[in-house]
Design a protein around this motif. Structure first.
Motif, PDB file in Angstrom:
ATOM      1  N   ASN A  67       0.904  -1.233  -0.012  1.00  0.00           N
ATOM      2  CA  ASN A  67      -0.105   0.036  -0.118  1.00  0.00           C
ATOM      3  C   ASN A  67       1.004   1.108  -0.006  1.00  0.00           C
ATOM      4  N   PRO A  68       0.481   2.297  -0.398  1.00  0.00           N
ATOM      5  CA  PRO A  68       0.985   3.554  -0.659  1.00  0.00           C
ATOM      6  C   PRO A  68       1.359   4.243   0.908  1.00  0.00           C
ATOM      7  N   ALA A  69       2.234   5.092   0.871  1.00  0.00           N
ATOM      8  CA  ALA A  69       2.472   5.810   2.234  1.00  0.00           C
ATOM      9  C   ALA A  69       1.010   6.430   2.532  1.00  0.00           C
ATOM     10  N   SER A  70       0.787   6.591   3.999  1.00  0.00           N
ATOM     11  CA  SER A  70      -0.409   7.227   4.336  1.00  0.00           C
ATOM     12  C   SER A  70      -0.202   8.682   4.847  1.00  0.00           C
ATOM     13  N   ARG A  71       1.249   8.891   4.942  1.00  0.00           N
ATOM     14  CA  ARG A  71       1.722  10.384   5.204  1.00  0.00           C
ATOM     15  C   ARG A  71       2.998  10.491   4.616  1.00  0.00           C
ATOM     16  N   PHE A  72       3.156  11.733   4.012  1.00  0.00           N
ATOM     17  CA  PHE A  72       4.430  11.983   3.370  1.00  0.00           C
ATOM     18  C   PHE A  72       4.489  13.565   3.185  1.00  0.00           C
ATOM     19  N   ASP A  73       4.995  14.172   4.594  1.00  0.00           N
ATOM     20  CA  ASP A  73       4.967  15.562   4.643  1.00  0.00           C
ATOM     21  C   ASP A  73       5.915  16.400   3.568  1.00  0.00           C
ATOM     22  N   THR A  74       5.757  17.676   3.482  1.00  0.00           N
ATOM     23  CA  THR A  74       6.471  18.387   2.659  1.00  0.00           C
ATOM     24  C   THR A  74       7.558  19.001   3.694  1.00  0.00           C
ATOM     25  N   VAL A  75       8.896  19.014   3.723  1.00  0.00           N
ATOM     26  CA  VAL A  75       9.701  19.689   4.582  1.00  0.00           C
ATOM     27  C   VAL A  75       9.731  21.260   4.195  1.00  0.00           C
ATOM     28  N   LEU A 150      12.001  25.771  -4.237  1.00  0.00           N
ATOM     29  CA  LEU A 150      11.488  24.460  -4.093  1.00  0.00           C
ATOM     30  C   LEU A 150      12.338  23.313  -4.615  1.00  0.00           C
ATOM     31  N   GLY A 151      12.135  22.072  -4.214  1.00  0.00           N
ATOM     32  CA  GLY A 151      13.046  20.933  -4.486  1.00  0.00           C
ATOM     33  C   GLY A 151      12.856  19.868  -3.855  1.00  0.00           C
ATOM     34  N   LYS A 152      13.746  19.098  -3.634  1.00  0.00           N
ATOM     35  CA  LYS A 152      13.437  17.679  -2.998  1.00  0.00           C
ATOM     36  C   LYS A 152      14.671  17.482  -1.837  1.00  0.00           C
ATOM     37  N   LEU A 153      14.337  16.610  -0.904  1.00  0.00           N
ATOM     38  CA  LEU A 153      15.456  16.454   0.028  1.00  0.00           C
ATOM     39  C   LEU A 153      15.349  14.797   0.146  1.00  0.00           C
ATOM     40  N   LYS A 154      16.337  14.179  -0.431  1.00  0.00           N
ATOM     41  CA  LYS A 154      16.537  12.917  -0.539  1.00  0.00           C
ATOM     42  C   LYS A 154      17.138  12.536   0.819  1.00  0.00           C
ATOM     43  N   VAL A 155      16.490  11.378   1.696  1.00  0.00           N
ATOM     44  CA  VAL A 155      16.968  10.795   2.825  1.00  0.00           C
ATOM     45  C   VAL A 155      17.267   9.379   2.905  1.00  0.00           C
ATOM     46  N   GLN A 156      18.450   8.907   2.746  1.00  0.00           N
ATOM     47  CA  GLN A 156      18.677   7.702   2.542  1.00  0.00           C
ATOM     48  C   GLN A 156      19.557   6.901   4.159  1.00  0.00           C
ATOM     49  N   LEU A 157      19.162   6.100   4.445  1.00  0.00           N
ATOM     50  CA  LEU A 157      19.742   5.203   5.518  1.00  0.00           C
ATOM     51  C   LEU A 157      20.377   3.976   4.911  1.00  0.00           C
ATOM     52  N   LEU A 177      13.785   7.823   0.683  1.00  0.00           N
ATOM     53  CA  LEU A 177      12.812   8.760   0.549  1.00  0.00           C
ATOM     54  C   LEU A 177      13.195  10.088  -0.403  1.00  0.00           C
ATOM     55  N   ASP A 178      12.192  10.641  -1.194  1.00  0.00           N
ATOM     56  CA  ASP A 178      12.481  11.804  -1.699  1.00  0.00           C
ATOM     57  C   ASP A 178      11.195  12.829  -1.011  1.00  0.00           C
ATOM     58  N   PHE A 179      11.741  13.577  -0.168  1.00  0.00           N
ATOM     59  CA  PHE A 179      10.704  14.481   0.645  1.00  0.00           C
ATOM     60  C   PHE A 179      10.648  15.579  -0.496  1.00  0.00           C
ATOM     61  N   ASN A 180       9.476  16.321  -0.491  1.00  0.00           N
ATOM     62  CA  ASN A 180       9.293  17.613  -1.051  1.00  0.00           C
ATOM     63  C   ASN A 180       9.735  18.443  -0.133  1.00  0.00           C
ATOM     64  N   LEU A 181      10.799  19.811  -0.738  1.00  0.00           N
ATOM     65  CA  LEU A 181      11.197  20.643   0.067  1.00  0.00           C
ATOM     66  C   LEU A 181      11.145  21.989  -0.260  1.00  0.00           C
ATOM     67  N   LYS A 182      10.627  22.844   0.727  1.00  0.00           N
ATOM     68  CA  LYS A 182      10.246  24.074   0.411  1.00  0.00           C
ATOM     69  C   LYS A 182      10.806  25.013   1.490  1.00  0.00           C
ATOM     70  N   VAL A 183      11.699  25.949   0.658  1.00  0.00           N
ATOM     71  CA  VAL A 183      12.405  26.860   1.524  1.00  0.00           C
ATOM     72  C   VAL A 183      11.710  28.247   1.207  1.00  0.00           C
ATOM     73  N   LYS A 184      11.153  28.779   2.337  1.00  0.00           N
ATOM     74  CA  LYS A 184      10.201  30.021   2.143  1.00  0.00           C
ATOM     75  C   LYS A 184      11.037  31.215   2.839  1.00  0.00           C
TER      76      LYS A 184
END
Length: 184
Positions: A67-75, A150-157, A177-184
């Protein structure tokens, strides 16, 4: 005599097959431990000079696939700001929930977190922790946001039992994971 000859041929054939089946592993290092099941990843950002912590999460109850992720926040971060960043990992498929962060700490010589912003100007990360061999871990560090964008933040363990050298290779991903990244 014929039986002895057949047995000898069979033994030679078996020996040949056994030697052909063996292969030299060369320089390839394969992790021999299984990867952790991680169903929840939380990135915690504490702005320098503040006590407030802002958290961004990824949750996938059944892990990778299914199943797809139930939550994937934008940083979402303030521009040109320094943060202390920590990471938490959980396996919520078990009762009680298993704290994988603790396991990563205990097996720090087998794990490396990598943070890659794209574009790179959006965020830089400096490691704040090291394992017993003086290689970075990544469970805590300093994140500095750049100019707005705007961009992406890849998080790898990366899971690197017996092979950790401070670089992403060799090993395999416990998390990618590739989080959406928003710097404002």
């Amino acid at each position: 005599m014929k039986l002895r000859k057949h047995l000898l041929h069979g033994l030679l054939l078996f020996t040949t097959i056994a030697f052909v089946q063996c292969k030299d592993s060369g320089d390839d290092v394969e992790p021999d431990d299984e990867n952790e099941l991680i169903t929840s990843v939380t990135l915690n950002f504490k702005e320098a000079g503040s006590s407030a912590v802002t958290s961004f999460s990824y949750k996938d109850a059944d892990g990778d696939g299914g199943n797809p992720a139930s939550r994937f926040d934008t940083v979402s971060l303030k521009a040109n700001t320094q943060y202390t960043m920590t990471v938490e990992f959980l396996d919520e498929s078990k009762t009680p929930v298993e704290n994988i962060t603790k396991e990563v700490q205990e097996e720090s010589d087998e794990h490396l977190l990598i943070f890659t912003a794209s574009p790179a100007t959006l965020l830089t990360y400096t490691y704040g922790d090291k394992d017993a061999n003086n290689f970075p871990i990544g469970l805590t560090g300093t994140a500095k946001s750049g100019a707005a964008g705007l961009g992406k933040l890849k998080v790898q363990l990366r899971h690197q039992p017996g092979a950790k050298n401070g670089t992403p290779t060799p090993g395999s991903d416990d998390v990618n994971l590739d989080f959406n990244l928003k710097v404002k």
